[in-house]
Design an enzyme around this catalytic site. Structure first.
Site, mmCIF file in Angstrom:
data_model
loop_
_atom_site.group_PDB
_atom_site.id
_atom_site.type_symbol
_atom_site.label_atom_id
_atom_site.label_comp_id
_atom_site.label_asym_id
_atom_site.label_seq_id
_atom_site.Cartn_x
_atom_site.Cartn_y
_atom_site.Cartn_z
ATOM 1 N N ASP A 96 1.202 -0.785 -0.343
ATOM 2 C CA ASP A 96 -0.520 -0.061 0.321
ATOM 3 C C ASP A 96 0.894 1.639 0.402
ATOM 4 O O ASP A 96 0.475 2.043 -0.763
ATOM 5 C CB ASP A 96 -0.886 -0.087 1.026
ATOM 6 C CG ASP A 96 -2.673 -1.187 1.008
ATOM 7 O OD1 ASP A 96 -2.680 -1.320 0.026
ATOM 8 O OD2 ASP A 96 -2.853 -0.988 2.516
ATOM 9 N N GLU A 145 -2.745 -1.806 -8.949
ATOM 10 C CA GLU A 145 -1.228 -1.461 -9.113
ATOM 11 C C GLU A 145 -1.332 -0.334 -10.324
ATOM 12 O O GLU A 145 -0.604 -0.877 -11.174
ATOM 13 C CB GLU A 145 -0.689 -2.020 -8.519
ATOM 14 C CG GLU A 145 -0.959 -3.270 -9.376
ATOM 15 C CD GLU A 145 -0.186 -4.164 -10.268
ATOM 16 O OE1 GLU A 145 -1.131 -4.939 -11.031
ATOM 17 O OE2 GLU A 145 0.837 -4.174 -10.724
#
Ligand code: GH3
Ligand code: MG
Length: 469
Positions: A346, A372
């Site tokens: 994260d 992502e």
């Protein structure tokens, strides 16, 4: 504003008179002839307002009101006490039993509709507020009332009155609960109102040194003060002025000689409504923000980007300007999660987003497209510029290590980028698909590279001079 109103009185003609008056104004009227029935009907039919006679055999109006306000299922319904006596003691007892306002018999039309409208407006705001509260908590987003910084502040009242007696009285009544500003001069009052962020204007309609109706109409016509509630103080002999004032948009009034309890309840109703309204608007903007942005990175979310890209493409078509789209995906990101945990993953995503944000222009639209994967839309940009931007960004990712876990860990990461430019009359779907194909090719060709796809033709390698490693 249509609404259901419950009229409660043990004298049948009284009920009929109110019923007739309200029906003419298209209110939906239901009736009860004693306290017990009133409680039952209020619970079952959930009226928007209750007009409640005070003097009834068995259970009087005070007791009915008390019981309504003690029950969660009816406590939110505004109650107007209708009393034959204009005794101050009656009003105090009414207030103590939880009444929201008073009316004196015989009921004057103007008073009736002023009270009904003002309380219905307040209830509408509160109902909407409660509803949004429920929806937001169901969705797990914001809770309006839990947010401390949004707690209702001390309200601000501007009093425009040159009557010494009532000014002194208001000072006394308001001082404890509200911030009060006194301004008997109309010109000065207007200046204050424009910049002042007030919650209520109390305006005397019988001033000799200004034209109060002109002031009311000014308040209604200016954008900054359009939503500001106006409570007027009016002399019995000035009914004509009051009628005009109500037409202009005055919200409510208190007759002179001022009864302190009336002034208190009517002030409270107007201020509450204004504050609920402000909070609704504030929360609307907040929830809009939440609906269009990604919570981890603060970038726009995929849904917003897709909608907005269509608009950008339409505008670009009219201006004959190209739009470029870049899709970026972190290479071997799964390894970061697997090796260092989701938390570090994260952190990387956040830092990655910051780097994207830092290297695009203000008008570019950066969004988190998936886990992502990111998309940058660049309006009014040709492919050569977009290729340069992509390459610069690729280098900024690969050349500067990602510092995570409070600086205890440095990760070397790379990303792959596909970039393309809009063709003639191209849809957002086909544009994104081509960028995605270019990204896929960048991955297949070994990652850490930019692949450039010109419009509407097969994907080809990046042009000479755009170095990839
Ligand atoms: P490639 O170079 O082919 O892109 O390989 P990759 O490992 O980056 O791609 P893959 O699609 O195999 O894995 C992506 C991983 O990203 C899988 C998923 O668990 C993780 N991921 C997606 N969203 C998040 C997120 O919000 N936080 C974290 N920590 N991981 C995420
Ligand atoms: Mg990846």
């Amino acid at each position: 504003m249509s609404a259901r109103i419950l009229v409660v009185d043990d004298v049948i003609p009284n009920v009929k008179i109110l019923e007739a008056k309200l029906s003419v104004e298209y209110y939906d009227v239901i009736t009860a002839y004693n306290g017990a029935d009133a409680l039952k009907i209020a619970l079952e039919q959930q009226p928007d307002l209750i007009l409640l006679d005070v003097m009834m055999p068995q259970m009087d109006g005070f007791e009915v009101c008390q019981r309504l306000k003690a029950d969660n299922k009816t406590a939110h319904i505004p109650v107007v006490m209708v009393t034959a006596l204009s005794e101050a003691a009656d009003r105090i007892q009414g207030l103590e039993s939880g009444a929201d306002d008073f009316l004196t018999k015989p009921v004057d039309d103007m008073a009736l509709f002023a009270r009904v409208k003002s309380l219905l407006r307040l209830k509408m705001m509160m109902d909407e507020f409660r509803l949004r509260e429920e929806t937001s908590s169901e969705m797990g987003v914001i809770s309006m009332s839990d947010r401390k910084e949004e707690a209702i502040q001390r309200a601000r009242i501007l009093v425009i009155d040159d009557n010494e007696y009532s000014v002194r009285m208001m000072k006394e009544i308001y001082a404890e609960t509200y911030d009060i500003t006194l301004e008997p001069n109309m010109e000065e009052a207007q200046v204050l109102l424009r910049g002042g962020d007030y919650d209520l204007a109390v305006i005397s309609l019988d001033s000799s040194n200004y034209d109060p109706l002109r002031l009311c109409s000014k308040i209604r016509s200016l954008e900054e003060t359009r939503q500001l509630p106006i409570l007027t103080l009016v002399d019995e002999s000035d009914k004509d002025k009051l009628i005009k004032g109500m037409e202009i948009g005055v919200n409510d009034y208190v007759m002179r000689p001022i009864d302190a309890n009336e002034l208190i309840v009517r002030t409270r109703t107007q201020i509450l409504r204004k504050q609920y309204q402000d909070r609704l608007r504030h929360n609307f903007h907040r929830s809009m923000e939440l609906a269009v942005t990604d919570s981890l990175t603060g970038l726009y979310n995929r849904r917003y980007m897709s909608n907005h890209l269509d608009a950008i493409l339409q505008r670009a078509k009219l201006d004959y300007k190209p739009v470029c789209v870049m899709i970026l995906d972190i290479d071997f990101f799964k390894r970061v999660n697997d090796t260092h945990g989701h938390h570090v993953g994260d952190e990387v995503i956040k830092e990655f987003s910051l780097r994207i944000g830092a290297s695009v222009r203000g008008i570019d639209l950066a969004c988190r497209y998936g886990g992502e994967e990111f998309v940058v839309v660049m309006p009014d940009t040709n492919l050569s510029v977009a290729s340069t931007v992509s390459e610069r960004l690729r280098r900024q990712i690969s050349e500067v290590p990602f510092s995570v876990s409070k600086g205890t860990l440095e990760l070397n990461l790379t990303c792959s980028i596909g970039v393309t430019v809009s063709g003639e009359s191209e849809s957002s779907d086909s544009l994104l698909k081509r960028a995605d194909k270019a990204l896929y090719k960048a991955k297949r060709d070994g990652r850490n590279r930019v692949v450039v796809a010109p419009s509407n033709v097969e994907v080809f390698e990046r042009p000479h001079g755009i170095a990839a490693r």
